[in-house]
Design an enzyme around this catalytic site. Sequence first.
Site, PDB file in Angstrom:
ATOM      1  N   THR A  34       9.286  66.189  -6.280  1.00 56.74           N
ATOM      2  CA  THR A  34      10.222  67.319  -6.329  1.00 56.74           C
ATOM      3  C   THR A  34      11.590  66.845  -6.819  1.00 56.74           C
ATOM      4  O   THR A  34      11.980  65.711  -6.541  1.00 56.74           O
ATOM      5  CB  THR A  34      10.375  67.909  -4.909  1.00 56.74           C
ATOM      6  OG1 THR A  34       9.100  68.383  -4.483  1.00 56.74           O
ATOM      7  CG2 THR A  34      11.359  69.080  -4.866  1.00 56.74           C
ATOM      8  N   GLY A 101      14.848  63.101  -0.146  1.00 52.01           N
ATOM      9  CA  GLY A 101      15.056  64.293   0.669  1.00 52.01           C
ATOM     10  C   GLY A 101      16.277  65.104   0.285  1.00 52.01           C
ATOM     11  O   GLY A 101      16.554  66.137   0.883  1.00 52.01           O
ATOM     12  N   GLU A 109       6.668  65.075   0.573  1.00 48.99           N
ATOM     13  CA  GLU A 109       6.697  63.922  -0.350  1.00 48.99           C
ATOM     14  C   GLU A 109       6.123  62.688   0.344  1.00 48.99           C
ATOM     15  O   GLU A 109       5.361  61.922  -0.256  1.00 48.99           O
ATOM     16  CB  GLU A 109       8.137  63.659  -0.797  1.00 48.99           C
ATOM     17  CG  GLU A 109       8.662  64.752  -1.721  1.00 48.99           C
ATOM     18  CD  GLU A 109      10.127  64.628  -2.066  1.00 48.99           C
ATOM     19  OE1 GLU A 109      10.533  65.189  -3.089  1.00 48.99           O
ATOM     20  OE2 GLU A 109      10.879  63.966  -1.325  1.00 48.99           O
TER      21      GLU A 109
HETATM   22  C1  5RP Z   1      13.545  65.775  -3.047  1.00 50.01           C
HETATM   23  C2  5RP Z   1      13.743  64.354  -3.398  1.00 50.01           C
HETATM   24  C3  5RP Z   1      14.107  64.039  -4.804  1.00 50.01           C
HETATM   25  O1  5RP Z   1      13.193  63.115  -5.312  1.00 50.01           O
HETATM   26  C4  5RP Z   1      15.475  63.452  -4.830  1.00 50.01           C
HETATM   27  O2  5RP Z   1      16.366  64.346  -4.186  1.00 50.01           O
HETATM   28  C5  5RP Z   1      15.946  63.168  -6.250  1.00 50.01           C
HETATM   29  O3  5RP Z   1      16.171  64.364  -6.908  1.00 50.01           O
HETATM   30  P1  5RP Z   1      16.756  64.420  -8.371  1.00 50.01           P
HETATM   31  O4  5RP Z   1      15.681  63.936  -9.280  1.00 50.01           O
HETATM   32  O5  5RP Z   1      17.099  65.874  -8.570  1.00 50.01           O
HETATM   33  O6  5RP Z   1      17.985  63.554  -8.430  1.00 50.01           O
HETATM   34  O7  5RP Z   1      13.610  63.464  -2.612  1.00 50.01           O
HETATM   35  O8  5RP Z   1      13.331  65.934  -1.676  1.00 50.01           O
END
Ligand code: 5RP
Length: 227
Positions: A34, A101, A109
């Site tokens: 995500t 997170g 995840e």
């Molecule tokens: C979501 C996550 C994402 O992997 C993390 O926040 C990184 O996000 P982004 O790729 O938008 O920087 O852990 O729960």
Amino acid sequence: MTTTSQDLQLLKKQRVAAAALSHLRDGMILGVGTGSTVNAFIDQLGPWVGRLAGAVSSSDASTRRLQALGIPIVDLNDVDGLGLYIDGADEANERLELIKGGGAALTREKIVAACAERFICIVDESKLVKHLGAFPLPVEVIPMARRLVARELTRLGGRPVHRAGVVTDNGNHLLDVHDLVIEDALSLESRINQITGVVTVGLFAARPADLLLIGGDAAVRELVRPR
Ligand code: 5RP
């Protein structure tokens, strides 16, 4: 038109997401994480529609994006395991331990990562740190236990802040823990997991990534988990 630092970061995310595509195989069921880096990955999955058997998704948001592309969503309970999981991170160290997170999807995840033979984490270079903890550590909690868990986290030296207005896909609340000095991620993960009311802590040290792909200005660097 001027190029902003946000545009440059997006380019790095797209670059690292493209590098992850070379790890896909025909007929596989893929675990999908995500976040914005994963979104950049999903957006490049077009040529894999019909070639992947399906995807196990770690959030409602990723499920919607995968379905819009025509990738079948598979229930994790219908498979015995996954060959590969691809996800981003908020911070990663050289041991490939992660803080995750920021996008509120940490519990699913962690579940998908636990089922995967191989976990490839895709980040832009701003996420690689010497010591984890500058990014506030997300902790998913059962709503009625929020203050109880917050008191315990304060005892551990952190400063928990309720992520107001956010309810996870599992119907829970989030505490973001500031000011933690994370020297031993593995033992802190286990300690926080033992607090009553905690669903998941966003430290991925017991199950770190196996391969970290790091998107930079011109290239993608690889770090393999030290054994
Ligand atoms: C979501 C996550 C994402 O992997 C993390 O926040 C990184 O996000 P982004 O790729 O938008 O920087 O852990 O729960």
